[in-house]
Design a protein around this motif. Structure first.
Motif, short mmCIF file in Angstrom:
data_model
loop_
_atom_site.label_atom_id
_atom_site.label_comp_id
_atom_site.label_asym_id
_atom_site.label_seq_id
_atom_site.Cartn_x
_atom_site.Cartn_y
_atom_site.Cartn_z
N ALA A 1 -12.05 21.33 -8.06
CA ALA A 1 -13.25 20.52 -7.82
C ALA A 1 -13.80 19.96 -9.13
O ALA A 1 -14.20 18.79 -9.20
CB ALA A 1 -14.32 21.36 -7.12
N ASP A 2 -13.79 20.78 -10.18
CA ASP A 2 -14.27 20.30 -11.48
C ASP A 2 -13.37 19.21 -12.04
O ASP A 2 -13.85 18.20 -12.58
CB ASP A 2 -14.34 21.47 -12.47
CG ASP A 2 -15.49 22.43 -12.17
OD1 ASP A 2 -16.39 22.04 -11.41
OD2 ASP A 2 -15.46 23.56 -12.69
N LEU A 3 -12.06 19.41 -11.92
CA LEU A 3 -11.12 18.41 -12.43
C LEU A 3 -11.24 17.10 -11.67
O LEU A 3 -11.16 16.01 -12.26
CB LEU A 3 -9.69 18.95 -12.35
CG LEU A 3 -9.34 20.04 -13.38
CD1 LEU A 3 -8.01 20.71 -13.03
CD2 LEU A 3 -9.28 19.45 -14.78
N LYS A 4 -11.45 17.17 -10.37
CA LYS A 4 -11.64 15.95 -9.58
C LYS A 4 -12.90 15.22 -10.05
O LYS A 4 -12.91 13.99 -10.18
CB LYS A 4 -11.75 16.30 -8.10
CG LYS A 4 -10.50 16.91 -7.49
CD LYS A 4 -9.38 15.91 -7.30
CE LYS A 4 -9.63 14.98 -6.15
NZ LYS A 4 -8.43 14.13 -5.86
N GLN A 5 -13.94 15.99 -10.31
CA GLN A 5 -15.20 15.40 -10.76
C GLN A 5 -15.04 14.73 -12.12
O GLN A 5 -15.69 13.72 -12.41
CB GLN A 5 -16.28 16.48 -10.82
CG GLN A 5 -17.68 15.94 -11.11
CD GLN A 5 -18.73 17.04 -11.07
OE1 GLN A 5 -18.44 18.20 -11.34
NE2 GLN A 5 -19.95 16.70 -10.72
N GLN A 6 -14.16 15.29 -12.95
CA GLN A 6 -13.92 14.73 -14.28
C GLN A 6 -12.92 13.57 -14.27
O GLN A 6 -12.59 13.03 -15.33
CB GLN A 6 -13.40 15.84 -15.21
CG GLN A 6 -14.42 16.93 -15.48
CD GLN A 6 -13.80 18.18 -16.08
OE1 GLN A 6 -12.80 18.10 -16.79
NE2 GLN A 6 -14.37 19.33 -15.79
#
Length: 479
Positions: free
Chosen positions: A297-302
């Motif tokens: 989820a964090d990588l998608k957000q980044q």
């Protein structure tokens, strides 16, 4: 199909002997298998393990070597051991189909059988359902975080033993993964296998480019290269592009690259730019490296440019929540045809069980097809869909809502009737598709990775009244 009859806790058999000695072994019992509140981060679960539970029940049979071992414990009489020789499962089982979205306190499996039979299967049944539901749920969260990207399961080497690896892979596919690295699981359950090479492959050659060329020669139409053995951006991706150009000249289309370390957001964006500029816009970027739903989820957000996610350790071990907490509780017992509802009392409201023979009704909106709420109710109750229905929270009873323009689906299905299997498990990939469709009937608010909204699971008026009356009766007995 393995015989798992002896996969049980000793106290199951000592209780069976106690029932026998007390003359209660011909009585019947109804048990519910359910889980309590999971955590603040996830409320739902994906039911899994029914197929193996069916095999367990079908295989119930004490072999002579089992009888010999039990005799050696000096705990049981010969007449009881003789009874065990002929013991088979003769009861009824209802269950929620695999892949169904379920919630705390809902019966996932209901066993109605002679009390010794129902008691015997508790431990193994919990072992199977707890584990596979746990992993299916973790996979579901990972897949949700990936937002439509493909997810591969490859946790075998980190699983807690062969069975955890095999059936964890199966559960992961129920939860939404599309493939597995586990060859035995792929063979057993017809799961698409996935995998290419490890760093050791690259290191075994004199240089990285030679390793890539050798792999491309071996699998020219399925060339996926691991690019982070030495230096991802200075050698790995450039060498992969060199090999991809050579493949294209031979008429082949490369699959892509895999990243297994470093800052995946930064590296994937840079690699994507390099691949696109070299004319390989359709080459996919695979990523691994201790991923879970939170990291994804964090990588998608980044803005990470990752197309396929390989998830291993944190999935196969359910790293941040390593147990489901499923329990198997008595709901009714007594002579055949005259069962008495039973209630376990606790100072913790979540641990007070729901008595009687029950089923689950799921209410859906006729306007958008989305699930509204679930109602745990007594088996003989029927909901009139033509009338408004008022439901209320069974703990915080002042919270209520009235549902209109809805339809009802009863979740539990017959699996065994009088000891005979009446349900055939679909193929794993059919369950996979069913589970995807199941999740689509829920709003994202109930499925989101962090702080999901609580889905309503209430009790019918009749079940609530029965529970209240039994609590009152139990309290009066303990004064």
């Amino acid at each position: 199909m393995r015989n798992l009859t002896m996969l049980t806790d000793l106290y199951q058999i000592t209780m069976m002997y106690g029932y026998y000695k007390a003359g209660k072994h011909k009585e019947e019992a109804v048990y519910d298998l359910f889980f309590r509140k999971k955590s603040d981060e996830t409320n739902y679960a994906i039911c899994a393990g029914l197929d193996q539970a069916i095999d367990l029940i079908k295989s119930i049979r004490f072999e002579e070597e089992d009888i010999t071992y039990l005799r050696s414990l000096n705990l049981f009489g010969e007449d009881f051991l003789d009874m065990l020789r002929t013991l088979r499962f003769t009861g009824n089982v209802y269950a929620v189909p695999e892949g169904t979205v379920v919630f705390p306190m809902e019966p996932l499996v209901r066993v109605h059988a002679p009390i010794c039979e129902a008691q015997l299967i508790e431990t193994a049944l919990l072992n199977i359902i707890n584990h596979q539901t746990l992993i299916a749920t973790k996979a579901s969260r990972v897949v949700y975080a990936a937002q439509g990207d493909a997810v591969m399961e490859f946790g075998l080497r980190r699983a807690q033993g062969p069975d955890a690896g095999i059936y964890g892979a199966r559960a992961s596919v129920i939860g939404g993964c599309g493939s597995t690295s586990n060859v035995l699981a792929a063979q057993m359950f017809d799961i698409p296998p996935a995998g290419t090479q490890a760093h050791s492959w690259v290191m075994s050659f004199d240089d990285e480019l030679a390793a890539f060329r050798a792999y491309a020669d071996t699998y020219p139409s399925n060339c996926l290269l691991l690019v982070d053995t030495y230096n991802t951006l200075k050698s790995g991706v450039p060498n992969a592009i060199t090999v991809f150009r050579e493949l294209r000249e031979k008429g082949y289309k490369p699959v892509g690259i895999r990243l297994d370390s470093g800052d995946l957001a930064y590296l994937s964006k840079q690699a994507r730019k390099m691949l696109d500029e070299a004319g390989f816009a359709d080459a996919r970027i695979f990523a691994s490296s201790d991923l879970d739903e939170h990291t994804i989820a964090d990588l998608k957000q980044q803005g990470a440019k990752i197309d396929v996610w390989g998830v291993g350790t944190r999935l196969i071990t359910a790293h941040d929540h390593p147990s489901l907490g499923g329990v198997y509780k008595l709901a009714a017992s007594g002579k055949p045809g005259a069962l008495i509802p039973k209630l376990k009392v606790s100072e913790n409201a979540w641990k007070i069980t729901n008595p009687g023979i029950k089923k689950i009704a799921r209410l859906y909106s006729n306007q958008d097809g989305k699930a509204i709420a679930d109602l745990i109710m007594l088996e003989d109750e029927v909901i009139d869909e033509s009338k408004p229905l008022t439901i209320f929270d069974p703990v915080e009873t002042w919270k209520s809502m009235t549902v209109e323009d809805f339809n009802v689906r009863y979740l539990m299905i017959p699996v065994f009737e009088n000891g005979r299997q009446v349900y055939e498990t679909p193929s794993l990939m059919e369950i996979h598709k069913y589970a995807i469709a199941e999740k689509e009937t829920f709003w994202d608010e109930f499925l989101r990775v962090k702080r999901p909204h609580i889905y309503k699971v209430d009790l019918s008026d009749n079940l609530f009244d029965l529970k209240k009356e039994l609590l009152k009766t139990t309290k009066s007995r303990t004064k």
